[in-house]
Design a protein around this motif. Structure first.
Motif, PDB file in Angstrom:
ATOM      1  N   THR A  45       0.849  -1.190   0.000  1.00  0.00           N
ATOM      2  CA  THR A  45       0.000   0.000   0.000  1.00  0.00           C
ATOM      3  C   THR A  45       0.887   1.242   0.000  1.00  0.00           C
ATOM      4  N   VAL A  46       0.313   2.343  -0.452  1.00  0.00           N
ATOM      5  CA  VAL A  46       1.036   3.617  -0.441  1.00  0.00           C
ATOM      6  C   VAL A  46       1.344   4.031   0.990  1.00  0.00           C
ATOM      7  N   LEU A  47       0.354   3.881   1.880  1.00  0.00           N
ATOM      8  CA  LEU A  47       0.582   4.222   3.286  1.00  0.00           C
ATOM      9  C   LEU A  47       1.676   3.356   3.888  1.00  0.00           C
ATOM     10  N   GLY A  48       1.747   2.098   3.464  1.00  0.00           N
ATOM     11  CA  GLY A  48       2.807   1.223   3.944  1.00  0.00           C
ATOM     12  C   GLY A  48       4.183   1.726   3.554  1.00  0.00           C
ATOM     13  N   ALA A  49       4.305   2.256   2.327  1.00  0.00           N
ATOM     14  CA  ALA A  49       5.590   2.820   1.892  1.00  0.00           C
ATOM     15  C   ALA A  49       5.990   3.995   2.768  1.00  0.00           C
ATOM     16  N   ILE A  50       5.013   4.843   3.128  1.00  0.00           N
ATOM     17  CA  ILE A  50       5.297   5.976   4.002  1.00  0.00           C
ATOM     18  C   ILE A  50       5.724   5.495   5.381  1.00  0.00           C
ATOM     19  N   ILE A  51       5.030   4.486   5.904  1.00  0.00           N
ATOM     20  CA  ILE A  51       5.392   3.947   7.219  1.00  0.00           C
ATOM     21  C   ILE A  51       6.805   3.376   7.183  1.00  0.00           C
ATOM     22  N   GLY A  52       7.127   2.624   6.123  1.00  0.00           N
ATOM     23  CA  GLY A  52       8.479   2.084   6.001  1.00  0.00           C
ATOM     24  C   GLY A  52       9.529   3.167   5.917  1.00  0.00           C
ATOM     25  N   GLY A  53       9.237   4.238   5.158  1.00  0.00           N
ATOM     26  CA  GLY A  53      10.176   5.349   5.076  1.00  0.00           C
ATOM     27  C   GLY A  53      10.349   6.066   6.395  1.00  0.00           C
ATOM     28  N   VAL A  54       9.255   6.214   7.143  1.00  0.00           N
ATOM     29  CA  VAL A  54       9.345   6.866   8.456  1.00  0.00           C
ATOM     30  C   VAL A  54      10.138   5.997   9.429  1.00  0.00           C
ATOM     31  N   VAL A  55       9.965   4.676   9.341  1.00  0.00           N
ATOM     32  CA  VAL A  55      10.756   3.773  10.199  1.00  0.00           C
ATOM     33  C   VAL A  55      12.241   3.986   9.945  1.00  0.00           C
ATOM     34  N   LEU A  56      12.639   4.013   8.675  1.00  0.00           N
ATOM     35  CA  LEU A  56      14.052   4.245   8.354  1.00  0.00           C
ATOM     36  C   LEU A  56      14.502   5.629   8.805  1.00  0.00           C
ATOM     37  N   GLY A  57      13.643   6.645   8.599  1.00  0.00           N
ATOM     38  CA  GLY A  57      14.003   8.000   9.015  1.00  0.00           C
ATOM     39  C   GLY A  57      14.187   8.130  10.506  1.00  0.00           C
ATOM     40  N   VAL A  58      13.292   7.521  11.282  1.00  0.00           N
ATOM     41  CA  VAL A  58      13.408   7.569  12.743  1.00  0.00           C
ATOM     42  C   VAL A  58      14.654   6.813  13.199  1.00  0.00           C
ATOM     43  N   LEU A  59      14.928   5.680  12.545  1.00  0.00           N
ATOM     44  CA  LEU A  59      16.144   4.936  12.887  1.00  0.00           C
ATOM     45  C   LEU A  59      17.390   5.787  12.640  1.00  0.00           C
ATOM     46  N   ASN A  60      17.472   6.407  11.477  1.00  0.00           N
ATOM     47  CA  ASN A  60      18.634   7.250  11.154  1.00  0.00           C
ATOM     48  C   ASN A  60      18.766   8.402  12.138  1.00  0.00           C
ATOM     49  N   ASN A  61      17.651   9.101  12.362  1.00  0.00           N
ATOM     50  CA  ASN A  61      17.672  10.257  13.244  1.00  0.00           C
ATOM     51  C   ASN A  61      17.976   9.856  14.682  1.00  0.00           C
ATOM     52  N   GLY A  62      17.329   8.799  15.144  1.00  0.00           N
ATOM     53  CA  GLY A  62      17.545   8.358  16.518  1.00  0.00           C
ATOM     54  C   GLY A  62      18.965   7.891  16.763  1.00  0.00           C
ATOM     55  N   MET A  63      19.525   7.137  15.812  1.00  0.00           N
ATOM     56  CA  MET A  63      20.895   6.652  15.988  1.00  0.00           C
ATOM     57  C   MET A  63      21.894   7.799  15.952  1.00  0.00           C
ATOM     58  N   ASN A  64      21.619   8.832  15.152  1.00  0.00           N
ATOM     59  CA  ASN A  64      22.490  10.011  15.166  1.00  0.00           C
ATOM     60  C   ASN A  64      22.413  10.745  16.504  1.00  0.00           C
ATOM     61  N   LEU A  65      21.213  10.831  17.067  1.00  0.00           N
ATOM     62  CA  LEU A  65      21.048  11.540  18.339  1.00  0.00           C
ATOM     63  C   LEU A  65      21.783  10.852  19.480  1.00  0.00           C
ATOM     64  N   VAL A  66      21.799   9.519  19.470  1.00  0.00           N
ATOM     65  CA  VAL A  66      22.455   8.800  20.574  1.00  0.00           C
ATOM     66  C   VAL A  66      23.912   8.485  20.273  1.00  0.00           C
ATOM     67  N   GLY A  67      24.421   8.945  19.123  1.00  0.00           N
ATOM     68  CA  GLY A  67      25.842   8.829  18.835  1.00  0.00           C
ATOM     69  C   GLY A  67      26.295   7.499  18.276  1.00  0.00           C
ATOM     70  N   ILE A  68      25.405   6.749  17.615  1.00  0.00           N
ATOM     71  CA  ILE A  68      25.804   5.497  16.985  1.00  0.00           C
ATOM     72  C   ILE A  68      26.493   5.817  15.655  1.00  0.00           C
ATOM     73  N   GLY A  69      27.642   5.201  15.412  1.00  0.00           N
ATOM     74  CA  GLY A  69      28.414   5.475  14.212  1.00  0.00           C
ATOM     75  C   GLY A  69      27.723   5.010  12.945  1.00  0.00           C
ATOM     76  N   THR A  70      28.110   5.600  11.817  1.00  0.00           N
ATOM     77  CA  THR A  70      27.484   5.246  10.550  1.00  0.00           C
ATOM     78  C   THR A  70      27.734   3.793  10.171  1.00  0.00           C
TER      79      THR A  70
END
Length: 414
Positions: free
Chosen positions: A362-387
């Motif tokens: 579903t289109v909404l599923g694609a948005i949810i998947g993208g938000v999951v990746l975005g939150v993971l990237n943002n959250g890991m940057n905030l807590v200092g996890i390396g790339t």
């Protein structure tokens, strides 16, 4: 003549259960509904857990209004690509060229606006047209010449990356006009009386809540009219409460900063438009049909070649839009832009519920998947996890999402 009285006497509830038979049947209905709709609810629950985890881990920094706004701006172009990629995957194909195409469109925009001083609205229209033509050419080779999409788009990836280097001569080119920059970095204007919140964002949030509730209730009634399985009433109400709470929370967070970003409105229009197309339009049903069972779709009269051609044309146009947003956000076109964007879009689609075999998503599923990746990237940057560790974690998340899809199919089929 004796009668068996004990056979007609209901058995007492087991000690310590504290519930009736109707309570047990209701619980079974809810559990059954959760199992039948695990694909739909699984990623939503996972997203909620990821948000809670990083909110606690970052001491609340993840949910600061400024960070939520940046989260939207930083992931807007990936979400745009994910919408188009979801349609491609549902149709049973893949597109590896979108990252390079976004870079190429950014380069074309810079050449038109910076070097030739073309008005930015006209340049935007031309860039979208170029993206549509690029997608149409690839779609022609795939649909009408029968070349596998993997090969065609792999060639497109190399071609567009090379053209980007040629047009930019290996250098970064900018800056872009202010009007274009506002599309990627701007916010809705202030209207109404002075309050602690952005009034227009609050109004849009309330309108979205009304729309979501109306859409969910209408879809449930339609499913009941066609005698389709629907979740139990209590589970449906729980879903509504969760959706309304999520929309209200995001609305308040955005309204307490600068308001809703302009690009969020563009995303909203795309989600509503493509969501309606995939649910209600004939072309949407045909996309599901050719991805789910191509021979049966052909026998049913579906023009599979035309549908495939249009899917890739649409993907090219959305890649062009993502390229414009990305270039405008960073106020320059770069030869290295768009690296791994195709992988992010593909990952967002699969995390959001797409199936490797096509016909599902579903289109909404694609948005949810993208938000999951975005939150993971943002959250890991905030807590200092390396790339380096970030790549490992995202790889495990993608593997877990696809593994969950395979497991869910086996459970449903058994």
């Amino acid at each position: 003549m004796s009668t068996d009285v004990t056979a007609k006497t209901p058995a007492p509830a087991p000690p310590g259960r504290g519930g009736s038979a109707s309570d047990d049947s209701l619980l079974q209905l809810i559990v059954g509904g959760m199992r039948r709709n695990m694909r739909q609810y699984g990623m939503l629950m996972a997203l909620g857990l990821i948000v809670v985890l990083f909110a606690v881990w970052s001491n609340g920094d993840l949910l600061l209004p400024r960070n939520v706004s940046n989260l939207v701006l930083q992931n807007s172009y990936i979400l745009i690509l994910a919408i188009g990629m979801m349609l491609v995957i549902i149709a049973g194909h893949i597109d590896l060229s979108v990252g390079s195409l976004t870079a190429f469109i950014g380069a074309m925009a810079a050449v038109l606006m910076v070097e030739h001083d073309l008005p930015w609205p006209l340049a935007v229209v031309l860039c979208l047209a170029i993206g549509a033509v690029a997608g149409a050419v690839q779609g022609f080779f795939i649909a009408y010449l029968g070349i596998p999409s993997f090969i065609v788009t792999l060639a497109g990836m190399l071609l567009f990356r090379g053209l980007t280097e040629i047009f930019l001569k290996g250098q970064t080119l900018g800056p872009f006009p202010k009007g274009l920059q506002k599309i990627a970095n701007g916010f809705l204007p202030e209207v109404g009386p002075t309050t602690n919140y952005h009034n227009l964002t609050l109004l849009l949030g309330l309108a979205l809540i009304v729309f979501v509730v109306f859409q969910e209730v209408r879809d449930r009634k339609r499913q009941q009219e066609f005698a389709l399985d629907v979740p139990p009433a209590k589970l449906f109400l729980l879903k509504l409460v969760a959706l309304v709470s999520a929309v209200l929370t995001v609305t308040l967070l955005l309204a307490s900063y600068k308001g809703a970003p302009v690009v969020l409105l563009i995303l909203g229009v795309l989600v509503v438009g493509f969501g309606y197309l995939m649910r209600n339009a004939i072309i949407g049903r045909h996309i599901y049909a050719i991805g789910g069972n191509l021979p049966a779709a052909k026998l049913s009269g579906v023009r599979d070649k035309k549908v495939t051609f249009l899917v890739f044309l649409n993907m090219g146009m959305l890649a062009a839009l993502a390229g414009l947003v990305f270039a405008a956000r960073f106020n320059a076109a770069s030869p290295k832009a768009g690296l791994n964007f195709e992988l992010e879009a593909i990952a967002a689609s699969f995390i959001g519920g797409a199936s490797m075999s096509g016909g599902v998503g579903t289109v909404l599923g694609a948005i949810i998947g993208g938000v999951v990746l975005g939150v993971l990237n943002n959250g890991m940057n905030l807590v200092g996890i390396g790339t380096d560790y970030q790549q490992v974690i995202k790889g495990f998340v993608l593997l877990a999402a696809v593994g969950f899809d395979v497991w869910n199919k086996r459970k449903v089929g058994s």
